[in-house]
Enzyme design. Sequence first.
Site, PDB file in Angstrom:
ATOM      1  N   ARG A 104       4.779  48.502 -58.256  1.00 26.65           N
ATOM      2  CA  ARG A 104       5.905  47.592 -58.547  1.00 26.65           C
ATOM      3  C   ARG A 104       7.145  48.234 -57.928  1.00 26.65           C
ATOM      4  NH1 ARG A 104       7.564  44.487 -64.028  1.00 26.65           N
ATOM      5  NH2 ARG A 104       5.930  43.167 -63.148  1.00 26.65           N
ATOM      6  N   HIS A 131       5.169  38.041 -56.485  1.00 26.80           N
ATOM      7  CA  HIS A 131       4.527  38.494 -57.734  1.00 26.80           C
ATOM      8  C   HIS A 131       3.139  37.822 -57.817  1.00 26.80           C
ATOM      9  CE1 HIS A 131       4.049  40.343 -61.488  1.00 26.80           C
ATOM     10  NE2 HIS A 131       4.916  39.696 -62.234  1.00 26.80           N
ATOM     11  N   GLN A 134       0.817  37.647 -61.104  1.00 23.61           N
ATOM     12  CA  GLN A 134       1.250  36.709 -62.139  1.00 23.61           C
ATOM     13  C   GLN A 134       0.838  35.283 -61.780  1.00 23.61           C
ATOM     14  OE1 GLN A 134       3.088  37.412 -65.188  1.00 23.61           O
ATOM     15  NE2 GLN A 134       2.228  35.379 -65.545  1.00 23.61           N
ATOM     16  N   ASP A 219      11.643  30.840 -64.509  1.00 19.85           N
ATOM     17  CA  ASP A 219      11.694  32.297 -64.644  1.00 19.85           C
ATOM     18  C   ASP A 219      13.156  32.666 -64.887  1.00 19.85           C
ATOM     19  OD1 ASP A 219      11.074  35.012 -64.539  1.00 19.85           O
ATOM     20  OD2 ASP A 219      10.807  35.075 -62.361  1.00 19.85           O
ATOM     21  N   CYS A 259       6.572  33.405 -66.756  1.00 20.47           N
ATOM     22  CA  CYS A 259       5.857  34.686 -66.602  1.00 20.47           C
ATOM     23  C   CYS A 259       6.251  35.710 -67.659  1.00 20.47           C
ATOM     24  CB  CYS A 259       6.070  35.247 -65.203  1.00 20.47           C
ATOM     25  SG  CYS A 259       7.765  35.742 -64.848  1.00 20.47           S
ATOM     26  N   ARG A 287      -3.289  37.865 -67.594  1.00 19.46           N
ATOM     27  CA  ARG A 287      -3.006  38.944 -66.648  1.00 19.46           C
ATOM     28  C   ARG A 287      -4.118  39.997 -66.737  1.00 19.46           C
ATOM     29  NH1 ARG A 287       2.205  40.076 -64.935  1.00 19.46           N
ATOM     30  NH2 ARG A 287       1.181  41.640 -63.631  1.00 19.46           N
TER      31      ARG A 287
HETATM   32  N1  NVA Z   1      11.481  37.393 -61.423  1.00 16.00           N
HETATM   33  C1  NVA Z   1      11.387  38.417 -62.438  1.00 16.00           C
HETATM   34  C2  NVA Z   1       9.975  38.531 -62.916  1.00 16.00           C
HETATM   35  C3  NVA Z   1       9.755  39.560 -64.001  1.00 16.00           C
HETATM   36  C4  NVA Z   1       8.305  39.674 -64.386  1.00 16.00           C
HETATM   37  C5  NVA Z   1      11.894  39.738 -61.894  1.00 16.00           C
HETATM   38  O1  NVA Z   1      11.610  40.036 -60.719  1.00 16.00           O
HETATM   39  O2  NVA Z   1      12.584  40.461 -62.605  1.00 16.00           O
HETATM   40  N1   CP Z   2       5.412  39.022 -66.202  1.00 17.00           N
HETATM   41  C1   CP Z   2       5.519  40.356 -65.945  1.00 17.00           C
HETATM   42  O1   CP Z   2       5.197  40.837 -64.857  1.00 17.00           O
HETATM   43  O2   CP Z   2       5.971  41.084 -66.985  1.00 17.00           O
HETATM   44  P1   CP Z   2       6.408  42.630 -66.999  1.00 17.00           P
HETATM   45  O3   CP Z   2       7.710  42.727 -66.221  1.00 17.00           O
HETATM   46  O4   CP Z   2       6.579  42.952 -68.445  1.00 17.00           O
HETATM   47  O5   CP Z   2       5.341  43.441 -66.342  1.00 17.00           O
END
Ligand code: NVA
Ligand code: CP
Length: 304
Positions: A104, A131, A134, A219, A259, A287
Amino acid sequence: MAIKHFLQFSDFTLAEFEHVIERTRIIKRKFKNYEPYHPLADRTLVMVFEKNSTRTRLSFEAGMHQLGGAAIYLNTRDSQLGRGEPVEDAAQVISRMCDIIMIRTFGQEIIDRFAAHSRVPVINGLTNEHHPCQVLADIYTYIEHRGSIAGKTVAWVGDANNMLYSWLQAAQVFGFHVNVSTPKRYEIDPTLVAPDNNHYTTFVNPSDACVGADLVTTDVWTSMGYEEENAVRMKAFAGWIVDGEKMKRAHPDALFMHCLPAHRGEEVAAEVIDGPQSVVWDEAENRLHVQKALLEYLVLGKVD
Ligand code: NVA
Ligand code: CP
């Protein structure tokens, strides 16, 4: 043979997704029946987190343990990754000590460079641009509740962020359509969408995007890494809340997905996320199951 990675949704063919979805069904059933399944015994997953996470860490770590393997967590705060060691060097070292890696991070180019120097498969656990894990869980969840997603309409109301770009890639692979409504100045970046992707339509008015949709999804208005824009975004996104009014425009049978983590009263009203059309907890649980199938596929190839 080239190593198979999952860096963005378009890295897999429909046939590969169909395999992973079928394996997910089987692996989920075993989990629900408390049936041990350890195809990844003695295998190690390394998870590298440069941003926060609850679901992604938990689902990959628990999933790897449930498959009989081990998972190791690294973050930027207390590894050399936060002190400027080149991504290429980190990839060489980490990939000599494990069987698969999940990352990540911020820019997609970071994970692309990492994967190019990795001796083992790399999975995208979220970047600024994508992502894919997800959206794979979301599609699995849709299929569980409603059957095939081919030919359906998904409404995206909100920011043009990593989730949306993965949805747009998924639309092309699975043959569905995405109605997209974002505020002005937060529109889709065309350089992040394949030039031949004609599986989406943009709408100025977010309610119009929801008309006839089979699934409405959104989101956060401010993704990780964009926190300093928060105050400006709160104003710009004010009309883009998914509320009961917008859900009424959708198909009566429409599902709602997010998500998570969610902000009630910002991108989604409590009446929607906590209402009968919401499947957000199934999405979160799935997930675990889809990623176990993904780990199995990337480490062992096609298993019957
Ligand atoms: N779009 C959000 C998703 C978090 C799971 C982010 O990138 O923070
Ligand atoms: N939806 C998702 O990826 O959640 P986290 O940021 O908690 O991993």
